[in-house]
Motif scaffolding. Structure first.
Motif, mmCIF file in Angstrom:
data_model
loop_
_atom_site.group_PDB
_atom_site.id
_atom_site.type_symbol
_atom_site.label_atom_id
_atom_site.label_comp_id
_atom_site.label_asym_id
_atom_site.label_seq_id
_atom_site.Cartn_x
_atom_site.Cartn_y
_atom_site.Cartn_z
ATOM 1 N N LEU A 95 0.810 -1.218 0.000
ATOM 2 C CA LEU A 95 0.000 0.000 0.000
ATOM 3 C C LEU A 95 0.846 1.273 0.000
ATOM 4 O O LEU A 95 0.310 2.372 0.148
ATOM 5 C CB LEU A 95 -0.945 0.000 1.193
ATOM 6 C CG LEU A 95 -2.028 -1.087 1.174
ATOM 7 C CD1 LEU A 95 -2.916 -0.981 2.399
ATOM 8 C CD2 LEU A 95 -2.863 -0.998 -0.099
ATOM 9 N N GLY A 96 2.151 1.133 -0.182
ATOM 10 C CA GLY A 96 3.001 2.301 -0.360
ATOM 11 C C GLY A 96 3.510 2.952 0.902
ATOM 12 O O GLY A 96 3.961 4.100 0.860
ATOM 13 N N SER A 97 3.503 2.236 2.030
ATOM 14 C CA SER A 97 3.975 2.862 3.271
ATOM 15 C C SER A 97 5.464 3.175 3.227
ATOM 16 O O SER A 97 5.944 4.046 3.964
ATOM 17 C CB SER A 97 3.682 1.944 4.468
ATOM 18 O OG SER A 97 4.487 0.773 4.419
ATOM 19 N N GLU A 98 6.216 2.485 2.361
ATOM 20 C CA GLU A 98 7.656 2.714 2.264
ATOM 21 C C GLU A 98 8.018 3.724 1.178
ATOM 22 O O GLU A 98 9.196 4.047 0.999
ATOM 23 C CB GLU A 98 8.370 1.379 1.987
ATOM 24 C CG GLU A 98 8.142 0.334 3.067
ATOM 25 C CD GLU A 98 8.741 -1.012 2.702
ATOM 26 O OE1 GLU A 98 9.306 -1.137 1.603
ATOM 27 O OE2 GLU A 98 8.628 -1.948 3.521
ATOM 28 N N ASP A 99 7.022 4.223 0.467
ATOM 29 C CA ASP A 99 7.282 5.153 -0.634
ATOM 30 C C ASP A 99 7.621 6.526 -0.069
ATOM 31 O O ASP A 99 6.838 7.103 0.686
ATOM 32 C CB ASP A 99 6.053 5.235 -1.532
ATOM 33 C CG ASP A 99 6.340 5.937 -2.844
ATOM 34 O OD1 ASP A 99 7.500 5.903 -3.293
ATOM 35 O OD2 ASP A 99 5.402 6.505 -3.427
#
Length: 322
Positions: A95-99
């Motif tokens: 879900l893109g938490s590391e983006d």
């Protein structure tokens, strides 16, 4: 034997809108990148807006359900199958938490405005290379209609139903294993409207699938070098995989029919070719992919006045479902 089943709740970092109020995590928007056409049998959106995915994880097949609960500020996830725990562990990155956008800056007014209106764009990563690579190869140099139909037929004919008691009602499937792909006969590929050039590239990738999966975590240039070392796989396909499987913000789909033209038109009023796009994007390295993403999010594409590319007529008669 009962099917393994697990439920978890993820509380993402809070997001704040332009008005200062909290906004929900963009679950459907982030996951939408993983969808290959409206009829993708590995991707379903249920009536309650929950996203269902059929996955081929390193631990086996899994059904993953992701549902946002904005009023509670959480994302509820549920999984079935031997790969269920792996799938649940992957959710934050998916879900893109590391983006991280912190290194991206621009003084171009169009991009600044697009960023202002879309401050919460996220690029997720699946950590699954073959899942992204097989449909990307099928999508090489053909119409979306033809590519999506071929992918649907491959999954339905040679994949398997996703695990769990509810997946059947949604007709959810999992992509075939590399071993199964290696056994697909040449006539079957033609029946799926996948020509020999693309089917051979898929077979070559399937033979080294384990090595390709080990590219997760490597630098983008090295990922591209390894993927494009396979005959029949070029820069465009590698970029599609880097975006989806690796969550690489520097990956740009050079060679795409629309990307360079649309970015040029959005920023200057004149469509560009790939060389012009490369030159413009160089200062944005290592986050070059942010620019096409912002242009797409803002809906800034050149007017489509010409005739659409027609599906090829030299392959066998179209099959709607296998």
């Amino acid at each position: 034997m009962p099917i393994l089943h697990e439920t978890r709740t993820w509380r993402p970092p809070p997001l704040v809108g332009a008005s200062g109020a909290a906004v929900p995590w963009p679950v459907r928007r982030v996951l939408g990148l993983q969808r290959h056409g409206g009829g993708d049998p590995t991707f379903r959106v249920a009536a309650d807006e929950a996203v269902w995915r059929g996955l081929r994880t390193p631990l086996g097949p899994a059904t993953l359900v992701v549902a946002a609960r904005p009023s509670e500020g959480v994302v509820v996830t549920e999984a079935w199958g031997p790969g269920g725990t792996w799938a649940l562990d992957s959710v934050p990155a998916l879900l893109g938490s590391e983006d991280d956008w912190s290194g991206f800056s621009t003084d171009h007014p169009v991009l600044m405005e697009a960023r202002r209106h879309h401050p919460h764009l996220r690029l997720g990563r699946t950590g699954l290379v073959m899942e992204a690579l097989v449909p990307a190869i099928i999508e090489q140099k053909v119409t979306g209609q033809e590519a999506f139909a071929g992918f649907r037929m491959l999954v339905r004919r040679f994949g398997e139903p996703a695990p769990g008691p509810h997946a059947a009602a949604l007709d959810l499937h999992v992509q075939p294993t590399p071993e199964t792909i290696r056994q697909v006969p040449s006539w079957a590929w033609l029946k799926m409207h996948v020509d020999p050039a693309r089917s051979k590239a898929i077979l070559r990738a399937a033979r080294v699938a384990a090595a390709l999966e080990r590219t997760i975590g490597l630098e983008g240039d090295e990922v591209e070098r390894r993927i494009t070392s396979i005959p029949g796989i070029g820069e465009w396909t590698a970029a599609e995989v880097r975006q989806r499987a690796h969550g690489d913000p520097d990956a740009v789909s050079f060679g795409d029919y629309h990307v360079a033209k649309d970015v040029g038109w959005a920023l200057t009023g004149t469509p560009w070719d790939d060389d012009q796009l490369r030159e413009f994007l160089e200062p944005y390295r290592p986050q070059r992919g942010r620019v096409p993403a912002l242009v797409a999010a803002a809906g800034l594409h050149r007017p489509r006045r010409g005739a659409r590319m027609a599906p090829r007529g030299h392959l066998p008669a179209r099959v709607t479902r296998w």
